[in-house]
Every structure is written in C-alpha cells, then in structure tokens.
Design an enzyme around this catalytic site. Structure first.
Site, short mmCIF file in Angstrom:
data_model
loop_
_atom_site.label_atom_id
_atom_site.label_comp_id
_atom_site.label_asym_id
_atom_site.label_seq_id
_atom_site.Cartn_x
_atom_site.Cartn_y
_atom_site.Cartn_z
N LYS A 228 0.85 -1.18 -0.22
CA LYS A 228 0.60 -0.05 -0.53
C LYS A 228 1.16 0.64 -0.16
O LYS A 228 1.54 0.72 0.55
CB LYS A 228 -1.21 -0.10 1.35
CG LYS A 228 -0.31 -0.30 2.60
CD LYS A 228 0.80 0.19 2.93
CE LYS A 228 0.80 1.79 3.04
NZ LYS A 228 2.57 2.64 3.80
N TYR B 51 -4.55 4.41 6.50
CA TYR B 51 -4.78 3.13 7.84
C TYR B 51 -6.39 3.27 7.62
O TYR B 51 -7.00 2.69 7.82
CB TYR B 51 -3.46 2.77 8.81
CG TYR B 51 -2.50 2.12 8.10
CD1 TYR B 51 -2.31 1.19 8.49
CD2 TYR B 51 -1.41 2.95 7.54
CE1 TYR B 51 -1.93 -0.07 7.99
CE2 TYR B 51 -0.45 1.81 6.60
CZ TYR B 51 -0.40 0.53 7.50
OH TYR B 51 0.24 -0.14 7.11
P1 NAD Z 1 12.31 1.86 3.03
O1 NAD Z 1 13.24 2.50 2.37
O2 NAD Z 1 12.59 1.12 3.97
O3 NAD Z 1 12.76 0.28 1.36
C1 NAD Z 1 12.43 0.62 0.27
C2 NAD Z 1 13.32 0.00 -0.93
O4 NAD Z 1 12.89 0.34 -2.02
C3 NAD Z 1 14.86 -0.14 -0.34
O5 NAD Z 1 15.51 -1.02 -0.44
C4 NAD Z 1 15.33 0.60 -1.70
O6 NAD Z 1 16.76 0.39 -1.66
C5 NAD Z 1 14.12 -0.01 -2.66
N1 NAD Z 1 14.26 0.99 -4.22
C6 NAD Z 1 14.25 0.71 -5.66
N2 NAD Z 1 14.08 1.40 -6.43
C7 NAD Z 1 14.13 2.95 -5.22
C8 NAD Z 1 14.86 4.23 -6.00
N3 NAD Z 1 14.45 4.99 -7.07
N4 NAD Z 1 14.54 5.32 -4.72
C9 NAD Z 1 13.97 5.02 -3.67
N5 NAD Z 1 14.37 3.15 -3.55
C10 NAD Z 1 14.20 2.45 -3.68
O7 NAD Z 1 10.87 1.78 2.64
P2 NAD Z 1 9.23 0.53 3.08
O8 NAD Z 1 9.50 1.58 4.47
O9 NAD Z 1 10.32 -0.79 3.54
O10 NAD Z 1 8.93 1.10 2.42
C11 NAD Z 1 8.06 0.37 1.30
C12 NAD Z 1 6.74 0.03 0.59
O11 NAD Z 1 6.07 -0.33 1.94
C13 NAD Z 1 5.99 1.10 0.61
O12 NAD Z 1 5.66 1.46 -0.39
C14 NAD Z 1 5.09 1.09 2.28
O13 NAD Z 1 4.18 2.26 2.22
C15 NAD Z 1 5.17 0.30 1.84
N6 NAD Z 1 4.89 -0.66 3.54
C16 NAD Z 1 3.88 -1.72 4.17
C17 NAD Z 1 4.46 -1.51 5.12
C18 NAD Z 1 2.41 -1.87 5.94
O14 NAD Z 1 2.48 -2.35 7.15
N7 NAD Z 1 2.52 -2.35 5.38
C19 NAD Z 1 4.97 -0.81 6.55
C20 NAD Z 1 6.20 -0.65 5.63
C21 NAD Z 1 5.77 -0.16 4.30
#
Ligand code: NAD
Length: 365
Positions: A131, A216
């Site tokens: 999401k 959420y």
């Molecule tokens: P994060 O920044 O920790 O991880 C993102 C990942 O994407 C990194 O490993 C990064 O290297 C990679 N990536 C690939 N291409 C990229 C680019 N062009 N620019 C930047 N990063 C790039 O973020 P996260 O917290 O893991 O969030 C990722 C997704 O998961 C988001 O869409 C977020 O909304 C979702 N999320 C959902 C929940 C949930 O509870 N369902 C919780 C956290 C995050």
C-alpha cells in the site's frame, strides 16, 4: 543378568509411564501447495516480511529483486536463496522463465509500484503489492487491468484485513451487534524524521502522510463501517513547508459520508506521535481500538468487553492467507485484491481534490 533385569524393569516402567502420560497430539504436517515468493525492494518492510515468512507453512521466500549487489549477497546467506533466483531491476523480466517463483511481492517506494507490478504481471507472475498500490486511481486501474489480462492475481498488502481482533469487530458488525453504524473515527500518524527520505519526495511518494499512513484511517473507515464512502471533505494544515514541500502533505483531516448514512472523521499526519486509534459507534454498541493498525499487539474493546483474540504476527498470517487466496482461490473476509486497492486510490484522489477546492467532492467508482 541383574543389570539386564534392572534395564528391562526400567524399560517396562518407563514404557508404562509413557502410556500413562496424557497424549500430546503432534501438529499435522502441512503437505498442501506452497506459494513461492520473490521480494522486490529489500528495505525496512521487506526485512520484516522476510522474517515473518520464516513462520509460514504455505508461503516461502524463494527469490529476491534488488538494485544493490551487497544486499543480494547478504539476503542469499540469511535466507538460503539460490543464485538463479536473484534479480536486479534491469533483468527481472526474465523471472518469466523461472519455475521456482509463483509471485512477486513489490515493496518499493510508492511511485514504483505501478511500473514494477506491470512488469511482474507481464512476466506471468502473481503480484502482491504494498500500500498505497499506486499514486493515483488511474495507475491503480491500469495495474488491475494488466493483471487481469495477464491472468495473474493482484493482491494489496492490507495486513489488517487478516488481524484477529479487527476481524472480530467486523464479525460483530455483520451480526448486527452494533446496530446501525453511525460514526467512525480514525486517527493515524507519526512524526516523520529524516527530511531526505523518499517518503518526503513527491516524485517517489506520490504525496505525503495521506499516501503512507492516512490510508490506514481511510481503508479502516471502509472495513469498520462496511461500506464504500460516497463523498469526502478535507482540510490540510502545514506547519513546516520547508520539510513538507509542495505536494507532500503534512497533516490532512478528512470526513467521509457513507451510503447508509454513517459519517467518518479521520486524521492523517506526519507531525504527531501516538496516533493509532479507531472508534466505531452504532445505535446498539461501540468498538474502540488503540493501537488499531500498528504491528501489534492490537488492543481494543467493545460494549461487550475487551477483545481477547490472539496476536499473530501480521505479516505471517497475511502471507499464509494470501497463499490460500492465490493458490486455492480462497475468498478473504475483507477483500485484498487490486479493486480494493483501486477504491482507496479513488478516495485519496478525492481527498486531494477536496483539499484543493475546499468543496465536498462526490466519490465515483
Ligand atoms: P524503505 O525505504 O525501507 O525500502 C524501500 C526499498 O526500495 C529500499 O530497499 C530501496 O533500495 C528500494 N528502492 C528501489 N528503487 C528505489 C528508488 N528508485 N528509490 C528509492 N528506493 C528504491 O521503505 P519501506 O518502509 O520498506 O517501504 C516500502 C513500501 O512498503 C512502501 O510502499 C510502503 O508504503 C510500504 N510499507 C508497508 C507497510 C505495511 O505495514 N503494510 C509498512 C512499511 C512500508
């Protein structure tokens, strides 16, 4: 002889003792189908999902997609992932020819969900997408259409849709225990840190708090009330335009109207901590949950008393259930498919429209 006799006596005694012990039933060994998943985007949330999947019987981490070679090495060691199941963003379309992977779980920044989902679907793999599924309803619709055309399933990472206390409130509502539902309040937010992160970059995040955490409250309003809203009004406040640039919302309050007459009042913010609360009010009863959408344990009570359903790691139960949805066509209690995600994007578009115009915006699906 003596020692043999004493050995046999001991053996007989222990055998007897064994028979007298209460019988402990061994958990049945799962021998059904297993969903083999490749995680894409090995950041914070992917790490959480991978750890939770260690406890899954029906889903297994078999592949990874990352742009960082050192992360690939590290993950291969941590999770025993075969070299042939490791991809980067340039070559992952060849996943098409990999029989070890059934589904790609897209966990990259929001604006990349659309291109990544479409590529995975075109490679013939089922897609689980985090999401918000996209950064606009238009993109979300294209993702749904592409997955339909490719004959693959598209599911959105709505982990709360499988959470036991949440499902109990939904069960109570469906059983009429709250009577006619009149009001929902959803407060979701946290104080965001590092101003350079992608979550505060409009091009990658698609917006601000609304896309990330406000969703959420919005999605919660829908599954708690049990209807899809038909209008929205919304107001934005920004205290720090330096940190929250144009198009990146800091705080939005929004109100939703539902076909049955219920209204919702929601808050989405990147500027306040301790905001994770749902309240549902009906003619005959109420439910309140706090925390309501964090990683848990979720806590809550209704007019009948405390909610006592067990805490199960959200990502473990989500992946177990999604395996059944994809492989066994199981129907979840609350949908998690692409159309469910698209509806949230339609509403988010309308929230931003209401902020911009100051008008009550009708929501058309
Ligand atoms: P994060 O920044 O920790 O991880 C993102 C990942 O994407 C990194 O490993 C990064 O290297 C990679 N990536 C690939 N291409 C990229 C680019 N062009 N620019 C930047 N990063 C790039 O973020 P996260 O917290 O893991 O969030 C990722 C997704 O998961 C988001 O869409 C977020 O909304 C979702 N999320 C959902 C929940 C949930 O509870 N369902 C919780 C956290 C995050």
């Amino acid at each position: 002889m003596n020692s043999r006799r004493s050995f046999l006596t001991t053996l007989a005694g222990s055998t007897l003792a064994f028979h007298l012990l209460p019988k402990v039933q061994a958990a049945p060994v799962y021998d059904g189908p297993v969903l083999r998943v490749a995680l894409m985007g090995l950041g914070g949330y992917a790490n959480r999902v991978a750890e939770a999947m260690k406890d899954c019987k029906k889903a297994k981490l078999t592949g990874i997609i990352s742009g960082t070679p050192s992360k690939i090495k590290d993950w291969q060691q941590r999770y025993g992932i075969a070299e042939k199941n490791c991809y980067n963003y340039d070559n992952f379309d060849t996943i098409k020819n990999n029989p070890d992977i059934d589904a790609v779980y897209v966990i990259t920044p929001n604006a990349l969900h659309h291109p990544h989902t479409i590529r995975a679907a075109k490679a013939g793999k089922h897609v689980i997408c985090e999401k918000p599924m996209a950064i606009s309803a238009k993109e979300a619709k294209e993702m749904v259409d592409t997955c339909n055309k490719a004959n693959v399933k598209l599911l959105i990472g709505y982990r709360m849709h499988f959470e036991p206390k949440t499902l109990e409130v939904i069960r109570m509502r469906e059983a009429g225990e709250f009577g006619k539902v009149l009001f929902f309040q959803g407060l979701c937010g946290f104080r965001i840190g590092d101003p350079t992160q992608w979550r505060l970059n409009k091009a990658l995040a698609g917006g601000g708090s609304m896309m990330d955490i406000g969703i959420y409250a919005l999605n919660g309003a829908r599954y708690m009330v049990g209807e899809d809203p038909v209008w929205v009004t919304a107001q934005e406040t920004k205290t720090n335009p330096e940190k929250f640039k144009a198009g990146v919302d800091e705080t939005i309050q929004f109100q939703l109207g539902f076909p049955g007459g219920a209204v919702a009042s929601c808050l989405s913010t990147y500027n306040m901590n301790n905001l994770d609360r749902f309240f549902l009010n009906g003619e005959k009863g109420f439910a309140e949950m706090q925390p309501s959408t964090g990683y848990g344990p979720i806590k809550g009570r209704t007019h009948k008393g405390e909610l006592t359903q067990p805490h199960i790691r959200h990502q473990t139960i989500q992946m177990e259930e999604m395996a059944d949805i994809i492989l066994q066509h199981k129907k979840p209690i609350v949908p998690v498919d692409g159309t469910e995600g698209w509806k949230d994007m339609v509403i988010i578009d309308a929230v931003y429209e209401a902020v911009k115009t100051g008008k009550k915006v009708p929501i058309k699906y």
